[in-house]
Design a protein around this motif. Structure first.
Motif, PDB file in Angstrom:
ATOM      1  N   UNK A   1      13.329 -73.791 -14.444  1.00 19.19           N
ATOM      2  CA  UNK A   1      14.281 -74.588 -15.120  1.00 19.19           C
ATOM      3  C   UNK A   1      15.480 -74.841 -14.261  1.00 19.19           C
ATOM      4  N   UNK A   2      16.148 -73.812 -13.802  1.00 20.96           N
ATOM      5  CA  UNK A   2      17.342 -73.503 -13.133  1.00 20.96           C
ATOM      6  C   UNK A   2      17.015 -74.457 -11.836  1.00 20.96           C
ATOM      7  N   UNK A   3      16.076 -74.666 -11.088  1.00 23.04           N
ATOM      8  CA  UNK A   3      15.851 -75.378 -10.087  1.00 23.04           C
ATOM      9  C   UNK A   3      15.730 -77.097 -10.382  1.00 23.04           C
ATOM     10  N   UNK A   4      15.139 -77.298 -11.403  1.00 24.22           N
ATOM     11  CA  UNK A   4      15.178 -78.550 -12.173  1.00 24.22           C
ATOM     12  C   UNK A   4      16.532 -78.958 -12.358  1.00 24.22           C
ATOM     13  N   UNK A   5      17.434 -78.113 -12.908  1.00 29.50           N
ATOM     14  CA  UNK A   5      18.992 -78.405 -13.182  1.00 29.50           C
ATOM     15  C   UNK A   5      19.476 -78.790 -12.103  1.00 29.50           C
ATOM     16  N   UNK A   6      19.314 -78.073 -10.992  1.00 36.38           N
ATOM     17  CA  UNK A   6      19.894 -78.178  -9.497  1.00 36.38           C
ATOM     18  C   UNK A   6      19.469 -79.415  -9.181  1.00 36.38           C
ATOM     19  N   UNK A   7      18.162 -79.834  -9.072  1.00 37.36           N
ATOM     20  CA  UNK A   7      17.555 -81.142  -8.551  1.00 37.36           C
ATOM     21  C   UNK A   7      18.255 -82.426  -9.406  1.00 37.36           C
ATOM     22  N   UNK A   8      18.522 -82.039 -10.820  1.00 38.88           N
ATOM     23  CA  UNK A   8      19.111 -83.215 -11.593  1.00 38.88           C
ATOM     24  C   UNK A   8      20.724 -83.136 -11.082  1.00 38.88           C
ATOM     25  N   UNK A   9      21.443 -82.351 -10.938  1.00 35.42           N
ATOM     26  CA  UNK A   9      22.605 -82.430 -10.321  1.00 35.42           C
ATOM     27  C   UNK A   9      22.966 -83.039  -9.144  1.00 35.42           C
ATOM     28  N   UNK A  10      21.902 -82.664  -8.383  1.00 37.96           N
ATOM     29  CA  UNK A  10      21.935 -83.230  -6.909  1.00 37.96           C
ATOM     30  C   UNK A  10      21.721 -84.696  -6.845  1.00 37.96           C
ATOM     31  N   UNK A  11      20.813 -85.139  -8.091  1.00 40.18           N
ATOM     32  CA  UNK A  11      20.759 -86.632  -8.117  1.00 40.18           C
ATOM     33  C   UNK A  11      22.071 -87.152  -8.676  1.00 40.18           C
ATOM     34  N   UNK A  12      22.889 -86.527  -9.287  1.00 39.99           N
ATOM     35  CA  UNK A  12      24.273 -87.043  -9.676  1.00 39.99           C
ATOM     36  C   UNK A  12      25.365 -87.111  -8.489  1.00 39.99           C
ATOM     37  N   UNK A  13      24.593 -86.410  -7.224  1.00 42.73           N
ATOM     38  CA  UNK A  13      25.725 -86.190  -6.113  1.00 42.73           C
ATOM     39  C   UNK A  13      26.619 -85.092  -6.322  1.00 42.73           C
ATOM     40  N   UNK A  14      26.231 -83.878  -7.055  1.00 42.31           N
ATOM     41  CA  UNK A  14      27.071 -82.765  -7.184  1.00 42.31           C
ATOM     42  C   UNK A  14      26.543 -81.846  -6.595  1.00 42.31           C
ATOM     43  N   UNK A  15      26.813 -81.305  -5.476  1.00 40.94           N
ATOM     44  CA  UNK A  15      26.160 -80.423  -4.309  1.00 40.94           C
ATOM     45  C   UNK A  15      26.077 -78.901  -5.111  1.00 40.94           C
ATOM     46  N   UNK A  16      24.963 -78.218  -5.184  1.00 46.47           N
ATOM     47  CA  UNK A  16      25.019 -77.031  -5.375  1.00 46.47           C
ATOM     48  C   UNK A  16      24.486 -76.246  -4.600  1.00 46.47           C
ATOM     49  N   UNK A  17      25.158 -74.895  -4.185  1.00 46.00           N
ATOM     50  CA  UNK A  17      24.760 -74.123  -2.986  1.00 46.00           C
ATOM     51  C   UNK A  17      23.383 -73.450  -3.186  1.00 46.00           C
ATOM     52  N   UNK A  18      22.287 -74.028  -2.430  1.00 51.69           N
ATOM     53  CA  UNK A  18      21.044 -73.638  -2.695  1.00 51.69           C
ATOM     54  C   UNK A  18      20.731 -72.193  -2.335  1.00 51.69           C
TER      55      UNK A  18
END
Length: 250
Positions: free
Chosen positions: A200-217
């Motif tokens: 779920x956390x990774x899915x949310x990270x992918x979702x944010x990445x699609x919106x151009x918001x960088x999340x430190x992986x």
């Protein structure tokens, strides 16, 4: 084939295979969880079939790399409070919907675990449809994760043959280890719930990445590894206590 006479070719292949495996860890966990819903005698066959088909799709994407790269070009604009740069590309749409799919699927699986639902007890909706559903989910998720791995591959080498060999090697490694991971997750339900929570956390990270918001992986993957190590220690402690209690009663 002269490129294989150069040391940098082998270094690029080794590095790219390593990245493919690392980027495929989430995929392996998801595959293990969805395949565990099938009868035990067809789990391995379905996992391998899904992974081989996913490999075919990934190789096809690599062979059409010029077309794939066009997915990074903006399709339309949105307000800046929605997307960081105000533009949405084909890749962004795939990541957004892929992240939403991963969140929805993982939440549904957690709900099944919490409610104690067993799909084996449900009326057989036809084994073939279940197998097909699992294979389709494996391929869809692999396509979602393929874009990151393809962009990584392009950054490491310009040789398509190196990219394809790295994909084949990484899928081979996934096939070898997916069975063991699947068995381990099935044996320890608490680990499955933990893995679903991180999906779920990774899915949310992918979702944010699609919106151009960088999340430190790095922070997220560190948290995943750390939590899983703690849970594995808890499993060992519980097993020792259970064994000690059985010996005491004897």
């Amino acid at each position: 084939m002269e490129i294989f006479l150069h040391a940098e070719t082998w270094l690029a292949l080794l590095t790219l295979t390593f990245f493919e495996v690392v980027l495929g860890i989430d995929n392996i966990i998801f595959i293990s969880i969805v395949s565990n819903k099938l009868p035990i005698e067809i789990r391995a066959k379905t996992r391998n079939m899904g992974l081989l088909l996913a490999m075919g799709v990934r190789i096809l994407l690599l062979l059409t790399i010029t077309w794939v790269m066009k997915f990074t070009e903006p399709l339309f604009n949105v307000p800046h409070w929605i997307a960081e740069d105000g533009a949405i590309s084909g890749r962004d749409l795939i990541l957004i919907f892929g992240g939403m799919f991963l969140i929805a699927k993982s939440t549904r699986e957690i709900n099944h675990e919490m409610e104690g639902e067993d799909e084996d007890d449900q009326p057989e909706a036809s084994g073939k449809s279940k197998v097909t559903g699992v294979i389709v989910q494996i391929i869809l998720l692999d396509i979602i994760f393929s874009f990151d791995s393809i962009l990584t591959a392009v950054g490491l080498t310009s040789e398509i043959i190196i990219m394809i060999i790295a994909v084949v090697l990484s899928i081979g490694i996934m096939i070898i280890f997916s069975g063991r991971i699947s068995e381990f997750i099935h044996k320890h339900p608490s680990m499955e719930v933990l893995a679903l929570g991180f999906l779920i956390l990774i899915g949310f990270m992918i979702f944010l990445e699609g919106l151009g918001k960088e999340v430190p992986k790095g922070y997220i993957y560190f948290a995943i590894v750390f939590s899983m190590i703690i849970e594995m220690i808890n499993i060992r402690v519980r097993n020792r206590r259970k064994k000690a209690k059985e010996e005491f009663h004897e």
